[in-house]
Design a protein around this motif. Structure first.
Motif, PDB file in Angstrom:
ATOM      1  N   HIS A 177      29.896 -12.854   0.742  1.00 56.78           N
ATOM      2  CA  HIS A 177      30.129 -13.659   1.944  1.00 56.78           C
ATOM      3  C   HIS A 177      31.263 -13.086   2.792  1.00 56.78           C
ATOM      4  CE1 HIS A 177      28.002 -17.497   0.260  1.00 56.78           C
ATOM      5  NE2 HIS A 177      27.421 -16.378  -0.145  1.00 56.78           N
ATOM      6  N   GLN A 178      31.273 -11.760   2.912  1.00 53.02           N
ATOM      7  CA  GLN A 178      32.242 -11.058   3.760  1.00 53.02           C
ATOM      8  C   GLN A 178      31.477 -10.193   4.767  1.00 53.02           C
ATOM      9  OE1 GLN A 178      35.617 -11.413   3.525  1.00 53.02           O
ATOM     10  NE2 GLN A 178      35.444 -12.837   1.816  1.00 53.02           N
ATOM     11  N   PRO A 179      30.686 -10.815   5.669  1.00 58.36           N
ATOM     12  CA  PRO A 179      29.820 -10.033   6.560  1.00 58.36           C
ATOM     13  C   PRO A 179      30.574  -9.176   7.572  1.00 58.36           C
ATOM     14  CG  PRO A 179      29.845 -12.337   7.235  1.00 58.36           C
ATOM     15  CD  PRO A 179      30.570 -12.268   5.914  1.00 58.36           C
ATOM     16  N   LEU A 180      31.747  -9.653   8.014  1.00 62.60           N
ATOM     17  CA  LEU A 180      32.504  -8.872   9.001  1.00 62.60           C
ATOM     18  C   LEU A 180      33.052  -7.596   8.381  1.00 62.60           C
ATOM     19  CD1 LEU A 180      34.370 -11.690  10.972  1.00 62.60           C
ATOM     20  CD2 LEU A 180      32.266 -10.470  11.576  1.00 62.60           C
ATOM     21  N   ARG A 181      33.402  -7.651   7.101  1.00 58.89           N
ATOM     22  CA  ARG A 181      33.853  -6.420   6.416  1.00 58.89           C
ATOM     23  C   ARG A 181      32.689  -5.449   6.271  1.00 58.89           C
ATOM     24  NH1 ARG A 181      38.359  -7.713   1.758  1.00 58.89           N
ATOM     25  NH2 ARG A 181      39.441  -9.416   2.823  1.00 58.89           N
ATOM     26  N   ALA A 182      31.495  -5.982   6.006  1.00 52.74           N
ATOM     27  CA  ALA A 182      30.315  -5.122   5.920  1.00 52.74           C
ATOM     28  C   ALA A 182      30.036  -4.461   7.267  1.00 52.74           C
ATOM     29  CB  ALA A 182      29.106  -5.943   5.478  1.00 52.74           C
ATOM     30  N   MET A 183      30.139  -5.240   8.353  1.00 51.75           N
ATOM     31  CA  MET A 183      29.913  -4.677   9.678  1.00 51.75           C
ATOM     32  C   MET A 183      30.978  -3.645  10.031  1.00 51.75           C
ATOM     33  SD  MET A 183      29.055  -6.652  13.250  1.00 51.75           S
ATOM     34  CE  MET A 183      30.674  -7.348  13.528  1.00 51.75           C
ATOM     35  N   ARG A 184      32.209  -3.898   9.573  1.00 54.22           N
ATOM     36  CA  ARG A 184      33.294  -2.951   9.829  1.00 54.22           C
ATOM     37  C   ARG A 184      32.999  -1.598   9.178  1.00 54.22           C
ATOM     38  NH1 ARG A 184      37.922  -5.658   7.635  1.00 54.22           N
ATOM     39  NH2 ARG A 184      37.476  -7.176   9.260  1.00 54.22           N
ATOM     40  N   ILE A 185      32.397  -1.631   7.983  1.00 50.26           N
ATOM     41  CA  ILE A 185      32.031  -0.378   7.320  1.00 50.26           C
ATOM     42  C   ILE A 185      31.036   0.405   8.171  1.00 50.26           C
ATOM     43  CG2 ILE A 185      30.706   0.552   5.377  1.00 50.26           C
ATOM     44  CD1 ILE A 185      32.000  -1.485   3.588  1.00 50.26           C
ATOM     45  N   SER A 186      30.032  -0.283   8.715  1.00 53.68           N
ATOM     46  CA  SER A 186      29.031   0.384   9.553  1.00 53.68           C
ATOM     47  C   SER A 186      29.663   0.980  10.801  1.00 53.68           C
ATOM     48  CB  SER A 186      27.926  -0.615   9.947  1.00 53.68           C
ATOM     49  OG  SER A 186      27.236  -1.072   8.813  1.00 53.68           O
ATOM     50  N   ILE A 187      30.552   0.220  11.429  1.00 52.44           N
ATOM     51  CA  ILE A 187      31.224   0.719  12.642  1.00 52.44           C
ATOM     52  C   ILE A 187      32.073   1.935  12.317  1.00 52.44           C
ATOM     53  CG2 ILE A 187      32.929   0.148  14.406  1.00 52.44           C
ATOM     54  CD1 ILE A 187      31.932  -2.763  14.252  1.00 52.44           C
ATOM     55  N   LEU A 188      32.844   1.846  11.241  1.00 52.47           N
ATOM     56  CA  LEU A 188      33.697   2.974  10.849  1.00 52.47           C
ATOM     57  C   LEU A 188      32.870   4.218  10.568  1.00 52.47           C
ATOM     58  CD1 LEU A 188      36.340   1.303   8.490  1.00 52.47           C
ATOM     59  CD2 LEU A 188      36.813   2.469  10.648  1.00 52.47           C
ATOM     60  N   ARG A 189      31.813   4.042   9.776  1.00 52.95           N
ATOM     61  CA  ARG A 189      31.002   5.193   9.408  1.00 52.95           C
ATOM     62  C   ARG A 189      30.379   5.872  10.620  1.00 52.95           C
ATOM     63  NH1 ARG A 189      25.095   5.649   8.290  1.00 52.95           N
ATOM     64  NH2 ARG A 189      24.863   7.775   7.524  1.00 52.95           N
ATOM     65  N   LEU A 190      29.743   5.070  11.478  1.00 47.25           N
ATOM     66  CA  LEU A 190      28.956   5.644  12.567  1.00 47.25           C
ATOM     67  C   LEU A 190      29.789   6.056  13.770  1.00 47.25           C
ATOM     68  CD1 LEU A 190      25.906   3.208  12.413  1.00 47.25           C
ATOM     69  CD2 LEU A 190      25.983   5.566  11.598  1.00 47.25           C
ATOM     70  N   PHE A 191      30.730   5.203  14.181  1.00 48.90           N
ATOM     71  CA  PHE A 191      31.381   5.414  15.473  1.00 48.90           C
ATOM     72  C   PHE A 191      32.836   5.877  15.380  1.00 48.90           C
ATOM     73  CE2 PHE A 191      28.007   2.232  16.118  1.00 48.90           C
ATOM     74  CZ  PHE A 191      27.214   2.963  17.001  1.00 48.90           C
ATOM     75  N   VAL A 192      33.409   5.841  14.175  1.00 46.86           N
ATOM     76  CA  VAL A 192      34.761   6.371  13.998  1.00 46.86           C
ATOM     77  C   VAL A 192      34.722   7.736  13.308  1.00 46.86           C
ATOM     78  CG1 VAL A 192      37.016   5.982  12.913  1.00 46.86           C
ATOM     79  CG2 VAL A 192      35.782   4.062  13.955  1.00 46.86           C
ATOM     80  N   PHE A 193      33.834   7.868  12.308  1.00 45.74           N
ATOM     81  CA  PHE A 193      33.753   9.128  11.562  1.00 45.74           C
ATOM     82  C   PHE A 193      32.543   9.976  11.980  1.00 45.74           C
ATOM     83  CE2 PHE A 193      35.849   6.271   8.314  1.00 45.74           C
ATOM     84  CZ  PHE A 193      37.123   6.756   8.556  1.00 45.74           C
ATOM     85  N   PHE A 194      31.347   9.428  11.865  1.00 41.32           N
ATOM     86  CA  PHE A 194      30.121  10.222  11.960  1.00 41.32           C
ATOM     87  C   PHE A 194      29.954  10.881  13.330  1.00 41.32           C
ATOM     88  CE2 PHE A 194      25.782  11.229  10.752  1.00 41.32           C
ATOM     89  CZ  PHE A 194      25.863  11.274   9.366  1.00 41.32           C
ATOM     90  N   ILE A 195      29.870  10.089  14.368  1.00 44.01           N
ATOM     91  CA  ILE A 195      29.594  10.651  15.699  1.00 44.01           C
ATOM     92  C   ILE A 195      30.740  11.520  16.212  1.00 44.01           C
ATOM     93  CG2 ILE A 195      29.199  10.040  18.130  1.00 44.01           C
ATOM     94  CD1 ILE A 195      27.443   7.745  17.146  1.00 44.01           C
ATOM     95  N   PRO A 196      32.020  11.060  16.153  1.00 40.98           N
ATOM     96  CA  PRO A 196      33.105  11.940  16.636  1.00 40.98           C
ATOM     97  C   PRO A 196      33.197  13.261  15.870  1.00 40.98           C
ATOM     98  CG  PRO A 196      33.872   9.676  16.482  1.00 40.98           C
ATOM     99  CD  PRO A 196      32.523   9.718  15.817  1.00 40.98           C
TER     100      PRO A 196
END
Length: 455
Positions: free
Chosen positions: A384-403
């Motif tokens: 029941h920590q959905p915002l932490r799960a979404m944060r992982i997706s954001i970090l992976r894709l838009f902080v690490f992966f794409i840059p």
């Protein structure tokens, strides 16, 4: 086969028993989509292009359904783990009803938006009639599609992965039989073209929805007849949406990031894009086992979390991570050994084979870390920590992966970009693993009376 007891049975055999059927279900869904694509492609270029235009819209609805399913599973499994079967049944019943109403509203509204939407997406006057013919039927069937996905999530929350897998396999078989019959006609059945493809899907979804709803009602008593109470219904709906909406948004980020990465690869020519497309399909197949595991781990985590058995949650999470890393390393070794044969199989020319060999030699090395990321995200949702799960997706894709991919591509080229994929997954997986581990330690400290014997 009896439904496993997620609170008492041994962890590893339980997860294996649940994951096997889910693999069958995922393969069935792949075959379902492949059948549609194959038979529509026989109609010609315009219908095939029309079907391609519908993918972003239909994927958005599917992403919403996945989010609803994740929310439903997380809340229900926790209630079941707490021994609150009656409340779980009330939530399942209310949630299925609200899902039905919401999708009906979306479907009716979408009828008025299709022409401007697909025109904005670039559909031509030749393609638009095919698109509208297909989507008119598809929107009607979206009610069954979404309801079925949410109902399957309710079954998984109960620990039953066999029934969803069987009905998904049956749905795929029925769709493959109906596609050629309704698209091309036979005997008294007229040829309906692309409309037939949509009707085949809708009939398959409708049949599955009836079966799954019956199982929920008869076998598990998770659909019950009760008086509708607005406060109870909306209270349940808000609980599910608190987890479901972030999960749906996280799911939608992946195709968005994929479009950006494809645009980067396109700088190296059409052959590189073709190779990248083949790689994406191989990636889906390579991650199949761990993807199935990511769908069976959450019910186990949620039920044991609800029961206060945090040590079983910790053991299951760490065991899943170790398995994913070892399994995906084995997959990488196999892909690397047979990379030339795989490239010959999928590459139509030497110009495509060269970038595909680059991809096969590098990118699969990061699949284990990628599995860690989505297993961690699914665990966060189950806790029941959905915002932490979404944060992982954001970090992976838009902080690490794409840059990282953009810098590597601009400075060193395509192969460096593929290396950046692996590095980005590695960094993101470390962050995800550490985040989940810290949360589990905190939860464990909050339940000091729990016996380690539960492991």
């Amino acid at each position: 086969m009896a439904t496993p007891d997620l609170l008492q049975d041994n962890i590893r055999p339980t997860l294996l028993r649940m994951t096997g059927p889910m693999m069958v279900g995922i393969v069935s869904l792949m075959l379902f989509n492949l059948a549609d694509i194959y038979f529509v492609s026989l109609l010609g270029t315009a219908p095939m292009a029309a079907l391609a235009f519908t993918f972003p819209v239909t994927f958005s609805v599917v992403s919403l359904a996945i989010g609803f399913g994740i929310g439903t599973s997380a809340i229900m499994a926790r209630l079941i783990g707490q021994g609150r079967q009656g409340e779980a049944a009330e939530l399942a019943t209310d949630n299925l009803m609200m899902t039905l109403i919401l999708v009906l509203c979306v479907s009716l509204t979408a009828q008025f938006l299709m022409v401007p939407l697909f025109t904005l997406m670039g559909a031509t006057h030749e393609q638009l009639p095919y698109i509208l013919t297909y989507m008119d039927i598809w929107w009607f069937g979206a009610v069954f599609l979404v309801t079925n996905m949410v109902a399957n999530s309710a079954l998984r929350a109960r620990g039953d992965t066999k029934t969803p897998a069987l009905v998904m396999a049956g749905s795929s078989i029925l769709n493959m039989l109906l596609d050629p019959l309704l698209i091309f006609g036979w005997g008294p059945v007229p040829a309906m073209g692309i409309k037939g493809a949509a009707m085949a899907s809708v009939i398959s979804w409708a049949c599955v929805s009836v079966i799954v709803s019956y199982v929920l009602y008869r076998r598990y008593q998770l659909i019950i007849i009760m008086k509708p109470v607005a406060s109870r219904i909306f209270g349940h709906w808000l609980k599910v949406m608190k987890i479901g909406l972030p999960a749906a948004l996280s799911n939608m980020m992946t195709p968005l990031a994929g479009g950006i990465l494809t645009a980067m690869v396109a700088q190296h020519g059409a052959e590189a894009v073709a190779a990248f497309g083949v790689g994406n399909r191989l990636e889906s197949l390579s991650l199949l086992v761990c993807l199935a595991l990511s769908m069976t781990l959450p019910p186990f985590v949620s039920q044991n979390f609800g029961a206060g058995q945090i040590q079983r949650v910790i053991a299951a999470y760490h065991g899943a991570i170790k398995f994913a890393l070892v399994w995906q390393l084995l997959v990488f070794v196999l892909l690397w050994i047979f990379r030339d044969s795989i490239a010959d199989l999928f590459a139509a020319s030497e110009l495509i084979k060269t970038p595909l060999l680059m991809w096969l030699s590098v990118v699969p090395l990061g699949f284990g870390m990628q599995a860690v990321i989505f297993l961690s995200a699914s665990t966060f949702n189950a806790l029941h920590q959905p915002l932490r799960a979404m944060r992982i997706s954001i970090l992976r894709l838009f902080v690490f992966f794409i840059p990282m991919a953009w810098v590597a591509n601009q400075v060193w080229g395509l192969q460096a970009m593929f290396v950046a994929f692996v590095l980005a997954n590695t960094v993101a997986s470390w962050v995800a693993y550490r985040s989940v581990s810290r949360l589990l330690v905190t939860k464990s400290a909050a339940t000091p009376g729990e016996s380690a014997a539960n492991q």
